[in-house]
Design a protein around this motif. Structure first.
Motif, PDB file in Angstrom:
ATOM      1  N   VAL A 123     -63.689  -5.578 -40.545  1.00 36.04           N
ATOM      2  CA  VAL A 123     -63.318  -6.491 -40.415  1.00 36.04           C
ATOM      3  C   VAL A 123     -63.798  -7.692 -41.306  1.00 36.04           C
ATOM      4  CG1 VAL A 123     -63.902  -9.610 -39.487  1.00 36.04           C
ATOM      5  CG2 VAL A 123     -63.986  -7.586 -37.904  1.00 36.04           C
ATOM      6  N   ALA A 125     -64.470 -11.137 -43.852  1.00 32.91           N
ATOM      7  CA  ALA A 125     -65.005 -12.243 -44.019  1.00 32.91           C
ATOM      8  C   ALA A 125     -64.146 -12.642 -44.888  1.00 32.91           C
ATOM      9  CB  ALA A 125     -65.910 -12.597 -43.560  1.00 32.91           C
ATOM     10  N   LEU A 135     -60.944 -14.598 -41.825  1.00 33.10           N
ATOM     11  CA  LEU A 135     -61.204 -13.144 -40.503  1.00 33.10           C
ATOM     12  C   LEU A 135     -60.260 -12.214 -40.990  1.00 33.10           C
ATOM     13  CD1 LEU A 135     -64.118 -13.260 -37.844  1.00 33.10           C
ATOM     14  CD2 LEU A 135     -64.472 -13.292 -40.186  1.00 33.10           C
ATOM     15  N   VAL A 180     -68.603 -12.997 -34.256  1.00 32.70           N
ATOM     16  CA  VAL A 180     -67.711 -12.834 -35.023  1.00 32.70           C
ATOM     17  C   VAL A 180     -66.346 -12.405 -34.140  1.00 32.70           C
ATOM     18  CG1 VAL A 180     -66.375 -10.777 -36.538  1.00 32.70           C
ATOM     19  CG2 VAL A 180     -69.195 -11.639 -37.387  1.00 32.70           C
TER      20      VAL A 180
END
Length: 222
Positions: A123, A125, A135, A180
């Protein structure tokens, strides 16, 4: 890592001394980023080019064949195969092995302030001047989530809990903690003694920031 004279200086934090220094070949550097293995330095040079230099001798090992214009920041992927370039409201993901653009994201409605990659590299950000936290999947290039909740422009972000938690930092010290996988805002710290801030760090890959009575909750989610 850079000086107005166009000289890069490499510091050894253990000995608190200069390990090496070399000419960059230009007087204006917009952004720099050191690879996670400390072997390569990415620079956004004043001529609009991004170059990859070897820390050992300062030699340019790669020049990206694209002019990105004004660059706010550079971010390496954990394995060193990709470089993420924030320019205006866009983020370019560059495949360094093939030396070509992999993805380009219209990341925010306004300027991108920070790009960070999770410890697992799954991921990415991004935070921007539109007050949003986005994200992204580094594998597919798709946007995964958009989170909103900041009352001031977020200027930085950091992953903790082996990438399960994201903390984002506002320009006047506001901190928001996110889960997340769900995008849920876990809690926020709105009042801070900090009047201006521009970065935030985690203490280790598995632990976020110890903040009094918040510590137990942070650790239980990590």
């Amino acid at each position: 890592l850079q000086r107005p004279t166009g000289m890069a200086v490499v510091w050894n934090l253990e000995t608190q001394s200069i390990d090496d220094q070399f000419e960059l070949g230009c007087n204006h550097i917009e952004a720099t980023a050191l690879s996670h293995d400390d072997q390569l330095l990415a620079t956004a040079d004043g001529d609009g080019r991004i170059r990859i230099r070897r820390i050992s001798n300062g030699a340019t090992s790669q020049t990206l064949p694209h002019e990105f214009g004004s660059v706010q920041g550079l971010t390496w992927s954990r394995d060193g195969r990709q470089l993420l370039i924030s320019s205006g409201s866009k983020v370019f993901v560059w495949d360094l092995h093939r030396n070509r653009q992999q993805f380009v994201w219209d990341a925010h409605e306004r300027t991108v302030n920070k790009v960070v990659v999770s410890p697992t590299q799954a991921v990415v950000a991004t935070v921007g001047q539109d007050f949003r936290v986005n994200l992204w999947s580094l594998e597919t290039g798709k946007r995964l989530k958009t989170m909103q909740g900041h009352k001031e422009s977020p200027v930085s972000a950091a992953f903790g809990g082996l990438g399960r938690i994201l903390v984002t930092l506002g320009e006047r010290g506001e901190m928001l903690f996110w889960h997340v996988s769900t995008g849920e805002e876990l809690f926020a710290i709105r009042e801070s003694a900090v009047t201006h801030s521009d970065d935030i760090l985690v203490s280790s890959p598995s632990e976020l920031i110890r903040l009094g009575h918040f510590a137990d909750r942070i650790q239980s989610l990590s």
